[in-house]
Design a protein around this motif. Structure first.
Motif, PDB file in Angstrom:
ATOM      1  N   MET A  48       1.084  -0.992  -0.459  1.00 12.88           N
ATOM      2  CA  MET A  48       0.105   0.397   0.316  1.00 12.88           C
ATOM      3  C   MET A  48       0.796   1.441   0.513  1.00 12.88           C
ATOM      4  O   MET A  48       1.748   1.177   0.689  1.00 12.88           O
ATOM      5  CB  MET A  48      -1.209   0.135   0.954  1.00 12.88           C
ATOM      6  N   THR A  49       1.134   2.304  -0.562  1.00 14.83           N
ATOM      7  CA  THR A  49       0.977   3.531  -0.785  1.00 14.83           C
ATOM      8  C   THR A  49       0.522   4.657  -0.676  1.00 14.83           C
ATOM      9  O   THR A  49      -0.950   4.119  -1.085  1.00 14.83           O
ATOM     10  CB  THR A  49       2.165   3.232  -2.005  1.00 14.83           C
TER      11      THR A  49
ATOM     12  N   ASP B 294      -0.953   4.536  -4.327  1.00 13.43           N
ATOM     13  CA  ASP B 294      -3.099   4.256  -4.211  1.00 13.43           C
ATOM     14  C   ASP B 294      -3.941   4.634  -2.978  1.00 13.43           C
ATOM     15  O   ASP B 294      -4.331   4.522  -3.754  1.00 13.43           O
ATOM     16  CB  ASP B 294      -2.366   2.522  -3.399  1.00 13.43           C
TER      17      ASP B 294
ATOM     18  N   ARG C 227      -4.681  -3.102  -5.616  1.00 12.08           N
ATOM     19  CA  ARG C 227      -3.868  -3.317  -5.378  1.00 12.08           C
ATOM     20  C   ARG C 227      -3.961  -2.829  -3.379  1.00 12.08           C
ATOM     21  O   ARG C 227      -3.753  -3.635  -2.262  1.00 12.08           O
ATOM     22  CB  ARG C 227      -2.298  -2.136  -5.138  1.00 12.08           C
ATOM     23  N   LEU C 228      -5.286  -2.018  -3.415  1.00 12.64           N
ATOM     24  CA  LEU C 228      -5.720  -1.948  -1.642  1.00 12.64           C
ATOM     25  C   LEU C 228      -6.212  -3.044  -1.560  1.00 12.64           C
ATOM     26  O   LEU C 228      -6.671  -3.275  -0.391  1.00 12.64           O
ATOM     27  CB  LEU C 228      -6.525  -0.472  -1.611  1.00 12.64           C
ATOM     28  N   GLU C 229      -7.198  -3.096  -2.167  1.00 13.89           N
ATOM     29  CA  GLU C 229      -8.145  -4.552  -1.788  1.00 13.89           C
ATOM     30  C   GLU C 229      -7.352  -5.251  -1.780  1.00 13.89           C
ATOM     31  O   GLU C 229      -8.151  -6.389  -0.994  1.00 13.89           O
ATOM     32  CB  GLU C 229      -9.444  -4.350  -3.189  1.00 13.89           C
ATOM     33  N   ARG C 230      -6.095  -6.088  -2.825  1.00 11.11           N
ATOM     34  CA  ARG C 230      -5.658  -7.108  -2.141  1.00 11.11           C
ATOM     35  C   ARG C 230      -4.874  -6.981  -1.169  1.00 11.11           C
ATOM     36  O   ARG C 230      -5.079  -7.854   0.056  1.00 11.11           O
ATOM     37  CB  ARG C 230      -4.461  -7.465  -2.986  1.00 11.11           C
ATOM     38  N   GLU C 231      -5.052  -5.586  -0.573  1.00 14.11           N
ATOM     39  CA  GLU C 231      -3.929  -5.683   1.145  1.00 14.11           C
ATOM     40  C   GLU C 231      -4.933  -5.861   2.075  1.00 14.11           C
ATOM     41  O   GLU C 231      -4.534  -6.380   3.268  1.00 14.11           O
ATOM     42  CB  GLU C 231      -3.488  -4.427   0.865  1.00 14.11           C
ATOM     43  N   VAL C 232      -5.919  -5.576   1.972  1.00 12.36           N
ATOM     44  CA  VAL C 232      -6.828  -4.991   3.204  1.00 12.36           C
ATOM     45  C   VAL C 232      -8.373  -6.493   3.215  1.00 12.36           C
ATOM     46  O   VAL C 232      -8.467  -6.710   3.794  1.00 12.36           O
ATOM     47  CB  VAL C 232      -7.533  -4.011   3.421  1.00 12.36           C
TER      48      VAL C 232
END
Length: 300
Positions: free
Chosen positions: A1-2, A5, A38-43
């Motif tokens: 997560m950046t 993002d 990418r955010l959805e994968r992270e959370v």
């Protein structure tokens, strides 16, 4: 997560469109989509859903959007202040407001401020509604917003500066032009030039008219107060408007502004994320405008 993002995700939530966000950020729609995925994968949760009218955040998305909007705005302000300190810059003030605000409320204040703070840059961004101003504040893209004050908004502090009484704007040859005041009953079935229905001033006016049992007919709609008054001065209709500085005098020989004392005045002023976190240049600009507004009463 950046941080990128999070910035893109917040932009998607504001615009409700991947393509619109891509245009605003000058990147591809695929790139925007990848930031969100990418955010959805992270959370481990779905953050947005596609609907016929665009992208809508899920419950989880709304939770993240609120935190991101608040956090990024604070970070951006801090980074800008740090940049000014590191490079010895005079600072900057970013203001969002409607198209006619600077002309009516700020001309003398801007000149005064520039004389006192020649090294500070001033940037004005135009929005068409208070909602747009609030979004810009929440995103951290501006320091100050000049708005028509309304109901409290979460995460935003509002400060009154000037009261704007309502008047009926008509041409000098109109039958009502010589009246000392307008009563509510005078507006019954009157054909009026109106502002957009989603503007704060129009919402307040419609609410008062409905509460008073008055039903005028808005048969013409324009985007700003100055255009409304111009059409009234040309004899193309009547308009109920807040009395703004600059509408009386040599520049408007055919315009008459008749007070409507029964209609509660509008209040205009500043909105910010937090007054105690404003940079010194932004606070000085807000105070300068307020001081000049105190010296310059509204028309009417």
């Amino acid at each position: 997560m950046t941080l990128d993002d999070l910035r893109v995700f917040a932009a998607v939530c504001r615009s409700g469109s991947l393509s619109a966000t891509a245009r605003d950020l000058t990147c591809t729609q695929s790139a925007v989509s990848q930031h969100v995925k990418r955010l959805e994968r992270e959370v481990g949760l779905t953050l947005v859903e596609r609907h016929p009218r665009g992208i809508v955040p899920t419950q989880a998305g709304r939770l993240l959007q609120a935190a991101v909007t608040d956090g990024l705005g604070t970070i951006d302000q801090a980074l800008r202040r740090l940049g000014e300190l590191a490079h010895g810059e005079g600072g900057s003030v970013r203001v969002t407001t409607g198209a006619t605000t600077v002309r009516h409320f700020m001309p003398a204040a801007v000149v005064d401020y520039r004389r006192r703070f020649p090294g500070v840059s001033i940037e004005f961004q135009t929005e068409i509604s208070s909602r747009g101003c609030f979004d810009a504040l929440a995103a951290g893209s501006v320091d100050l917003a000049w708005i028509t004050l309304g109901a409290p908004v979460g995460g935003i502090e509002q400060r009154a500066v000037i009261e704007l009484p309502w008047v009926l704007a008509v041409t000098a040859g109109h039958p009502l032009a010589d009246r000392p005041r307008i009563e509510p009953a005078d507006l019954q079935d009157t054909r009026l030039i109106g502002l957009p229905e989603n503007s704060t001033s129009r919402v307040r006016l419609d609410s008062w008219l409905a509460g008073s049992g008055i039903r005028p007919v808005f048969d013409t709609s324009v985007a700003d107060w100055d255009t409304v008054v111009l059409l009234a001065e040309l004899g193309l209709g009547q308009a109920v408007v807040p009395a703004l500085p600059g509408w009386q005098g040599p520049g408007h020989p055919d315009l008459r502004l008749i007070p409507i004392p029964a209609l509660p005045a509008l209040t205009a002023g500043w909105a910010v994320r937090r007054w105690d976190s404003l940079s010194p240049p932004a606070r000085a600009f807000a105070d300068t405008v307020a001081r000049h507004c105190e010296r310059r009463p509204a028309a009417g």
